[in-house]
Design an enzyme around this catalytic site. Structure first.
Site, mmCIF file in Angstrom:
data_model
loop_
_atom_site.group_PDB
_atom_site.id
_atom_site.type_symbol
_atom_site.label_atom_id
_atom_site.label_comp_id
_atom_site.label_asym_id
_atom_site.label_seq_id
_atom_site.Cartn_x
_atom_site.Cartn_y
_atom_site.Cartn_z
ATOM 1 N N GLU A 127 -7.547 7.715 9.528
ATOM 2 C CA GLU A 127 -6.405 7.334 10.815
ATOM 3 C C GLU A 127 -5.935 8.232 11.572
ATOM 4 O O GLU A 127 -5.608 7.845 12.711
ATOM 5 C CB GLU A 127 -5.117 6.903 9.938
ATOM 6 C CG GLU A 127 -5.384 5.588 8.906
ATOM 7 C CD GLU A 127 -4.441 5.434 7.611
ATOM 8 O OE1 GLU A 127 -4.535 6.362 6.935
ATOM 9 O OE2 GLU A 127 -3.773 4.525 7.839
ATOM 10 N N ASN A 184 1.992 11.385 11.634
ATOM 11 C CA ASN A 184 2.101 10.308 10.773
ATOM 12 C C ASN A 184 3.440 10.761 9.990
ATOM 13 O O ASN A 184 3.497 11.527 9.080
ATOM 14 C CB ASN A 184 0.949 10.143 9.906
ATOM 15 C CG ASN A 184 1.160 9.103 8.685
ATOM 16 O OD1 ASN A 184 2.188 8.442 8.854
ATOM 17 N ND2 ASN A 184 -0.044 8.740 7.962
ATOM 18 N N ARG A 225 4.314 -1.748 -5.916
ATOM 19 C CA ARG A 225 4.360 -3.188 -5.396
ATOM 20 C C ARG A 225 3.893 -4.133 -5.765
ATOM 21 O O ARG A 225 2.704 -4.184 -6.397
ATOM 22 C CB ARG A 225 4.240 -3.083 -3.869
ATOM 23 C CG ARG A 225 5.431 -2.224 -3.095
ATOM 24 C CD ARG A 225 4.678 -2.346 -1.449
ATOM 25 N NE ARG A 225 4.377 -0.830 -1.247
ATOM 26 C CZ ARG A 225 3.849 -0.542 -0.268
ATOM 27 N NH1 ARG A 225 3.342 -1.438 0.719
ATOM 28 N NH2 ARG A 225 3.399 0.785 0.012
ATOM 29 N N HIS A 279 -1.581 -1.364 7.805
ATOM 30 C CA HIS A 279 -2.758 -0.596 7.325
ATOM 31 C C HIS A 279 -4.118 -0.782 8.519
ATOM 32 O O HIS A 279 -5.183 -0.562 8.298
ATOM 33 C CB HIS A 279 -3.630 -0.809 6.417
ATOM 34 C CG HIS A 279 -2.618 -0.501 4.975
ATOM 35 N ND1 HIS A 279 -2.735 -1.065 3.783
ATOM 36 C CD2 HIS A 279 -1.850 0.615 4.867
ATOM 37 C CE1 HIS A 279 -1.766 -0.462 2.942
ATOM 38 N NE2 HIS A 279 -1.302 0.655 3.438
ATOM 39 N N ARG A 304 1.701 7.441 14.639
ATOM 40 C CA ARG A 304 1.589 6.413 13.741
ATOM 41 C C ARG A 304 3.066 5.512 13.560
ATOM 42 O O ARG A 304 3.793 6.562 13.151
ATOM 43 C CB ARG A 304 1.133 6.624 12.502
ATOM 44 C CG ARG A 304 0.717 5.438 11.594
ATOM 45 C CD ARG A 304 0.074 5.928 10.224
ATOM 46 N NE ARG A 304 0.030 4.697 9.599
ATOM 47 C CZ ARG A 304 -0.264 4.789 7.992
ATOM 48 N NH1 ARG A 304 -0.465 6.084 7.546
ATOM 49 N NH2 ARG A 304 -0.458 3.719 7.432
#
Ligand code: AMP
Length: 405
Positions: free
Chosen positions: A386, A8, A243, A182, A93
Site C-alpha cells: 500500500e 499510514n 470482527r 482496503h 492513507r
C-alpha cells in the site's frame, strides 16, 4: 529524483516509508507504536551511505504531534533527510473518503476538515488521521500533501451493489450505502496480477482477497472494483480477527436484551472486538495461534478456521457469479500471503470452478502463480504494498500540480 513519504496512521501508531522516486527505492521505513501509552516504541530501518541500518528506541510519546516531531528529528539525526525541503510530497492513507472523495486528492485545510467530518464512517481512523495530516502540514507547510482513501477504489461500484435494500431515502438523506475499504491494497494487487499475467487489466476479471486481521474481498472487472465485502463500515463481510463480518441485524436487539445491554455501541463493540476468530475459537484473533490450536485438536479453533475459509469461498463464488467469470484469484495481506495451508483449503473447495492449486508453487510467501498450468482460473499470491501505491498517487497528483525535482 525526489523523496516522497508514505504515511499510514492508526489510532495509536504511525507507519511510514520514505521512497526515492521515480525508481521507487525505499530509503527508510519504520513504525512508531503505542502512541499515547507509556513506553512508545520507535523502529526505523534506513539506508546510510548505501548500508542498511536499524534504529530502535523506547520512550513516552504523548500524541501524534509529538510522534511527527520526533520522526523528523530522527530523520535529521540519522541523515535520512538533511533538509525537510528534500521531501517533495507526503501521501497519507485515509480510511474513509465517503462519497466526497472518489479519488486521491491534494490536501487543503478544507480537505482536512472534511476527512475529520467523515469520522462517523471510520471513527477509529479518520479523526486521528486528520490530526496527523495537520501535524505534517505544520511541519512541512509548503510541501505537497495527498490523501489516499481506502474507499476510493470502490467508487466505481454500480448502485445495485452499493445500495442496501432499505428505504432509498436513507441513502439520499444519510449516505447509508456500501463504501468498502482496503481499496489501495485491492487496486495494487489487481494491477500487479495483470502485470504478472502479462495481460491488460481491462481484459481481466479478478477476485482479490485481502486476508489480514481485517479482511475483505473485491470483484475487479476490467480494472474497476464492482463489488466488495466490507460495507458502510469495515465490520461487514468476512470472518476477521475480532470482527464478526456479516450477521443478521436482528441478532443485535435480541442479544442486547439477553446481555442486559442498554447501549447499542456496546453491542457493536462486541461485534468489532470480541467476535471473528477470537470469539469463535476463544483462543486468539491471530490466525497463527488458531491454526496451531486446530492442528493440536482444539475443536473450536478448527471450527473458527473452517468458518473463516467458508466465508472466503462464499464471497469468491458469488463474485465469480456477479462478473460472470473470472481469470484470476489473488491472495494478499498477512494470512493471504503467509498461509499456504489456508490458500489450499480455500481453493480446494472451489475445484468445480476449474481452479487447482499447485502444492509446490503454493509453498511460498513471495509473489507467484500458485495454480497448476491447466487451472482454468489462475491463482496468485501477490504481497500487497500500500505504501508504494500511496507514493505513486503522490507522483500522479504532483505531476498535475508540477512538484519540482
Ligand atoms: P495483517 O493484518 O495483514 O498484518 O495480517 C495479520 C494476520 O496475518 C494475523 O491473523 C496473523 O496471524 C496472520 N499471519 C501472519 N503470518 C501468518 C502465517 N505464517 N500463517 C498464518 N497466518 C499468518
Amino acid at each position: 529524483m525526489k523523496k516522497i513519504l508514505s504515511v499510514n496512521a492508526g489510532s495509536s501508531s504511525l507507519k511510514f516509508q520514505l521512497f526515492l522516486m521515480p525508481e521507487e527505492k525505499v530509503i527508510a521505513k519504520g513504525l512508531i507504536e503505542r502512541i499515547g501509552l507509556s513506553e512508545s516504541i520507535i523502529s526505523i530501518d534506513y539506508l546510510s551511505d548505501g548500508e542498511e541500518k536499524t534504529f530502535k528506541q523506547t520512550k513516552d510519546i504523548a500524541n501524534h504531534e509529538e510522534a511527527v516531531d520526533l520522526l523528523f528529528k530522527l530523520f535529521y539525526i540519522l541523515s535520512v533527510v538533511k533538509d525537510s525541503s528534500e521531501i517533495k510530497g507526503v501521501g497519507h492513507r485515509v480510511a474513509s473518503g465517503g462519497e466526497l472523495f472518489p479519488d486521491s486528492v491534494v490536501i487543503t485545510d478544507d480537505v482536512v476538515h472534511q476527512i475529520d467530518s467523515l469520522g462517523y464512517l471510520a471513527p477509529l481512523h479518520n479523526p486521528p488521521q486528520a490530526k496527523v495530516i495537520k501535524s505534517f502540514k505544520d511541519m512541512l507547510p509548503d510541501t505537497l500533501m495527498v490523501a489516499v482513501f481506502d474507499t476510493s477504489f470502490h467508487a466505481t461500484l454500480p448502485s445495485e451493489n452499493y445500495l442496501y435494500s432499505i428505504p432509498y431515502e436513507y441513502y439520499e438523506k444519510y449516505g447509508v450505502r456500501k463504501y468498502g475499504f482496503h481499496g489501495t491494497s485491492h487496486s495494487f494487487v489487481a494491477k500487479r496480477a495483470a502485470e504478472l499475467l502479462d495481460r491488460p487489466i481491462e481484459d481481466l476479471k479478478i477476485v482479490t482477497c485481502h486476508l489480514g486481521n481485517g479482511a475483505s474481498i473485491a470483484a475487479v472487472d476490467g480494472g474497476r472494483s464492482v463489488d466488495t465485502s466490507m460495507g458502510f463500515t469495515p465490520l461487514a463481510g468476512l470472518t476477521m480477527g475480532t470482527r464478526s463480518g456479516d450477521v443478521d441485524p436482528s441478532i443485535l436487539p435480541y442479544l442486547m436484551e439477553k446481555l442486559d445491554l442498554t447501549e447499542v455501541d456496546d453491542m457493536i463493540k462486541i461485534l468489532n472486538n470480541k467476535s471473528g476468530l477470537l470469539g469463535l475459537s476463544g483462543i486468539s484473533s491471530d490466525m497463527r495461534d488458531v491454526e496451531t490450536a486446530a492442528a493440536s485438536g482444539n475443536v473450536r479453533a478448527k471450527l473458527a478456521l473452517e468458518i473463516f475459509v467458508n466465508r472466503v469461498q462464499k464471497y469468491i463464488g458469488s463474485y465469480i457469479a456477479e462478473m460472470n467469470g473470472a481469470d484470476a484469484i489473488v491472495f494478499t495481506a498477512g494470512i493471504g500471503e503467509n498461509a499456504p495451508n489456508i490458500r489450499d483449503m480455500i481453493i480446494s473447495g472451489l475445484s468445480w470452478f476449474g481452479m487447482t492449486i499447485d502444492t509446490v508453487q503454493n509453498d511460498t510467501r513471495k509473489e507467484a502463480v500458485i495454480s497448476t498450468e491447466d487451472s482454468r482460473i489462475t491463482v496468485l499470491n501477490v504481497p500487497t504494498n500500500e505504501e508504494i501505491e500511496i507514493a505513486r498517487q503522490v507522483e500522479r497528483l504532483g505531476a498535475r500540480t508540477k512538484i519540482s525535482n
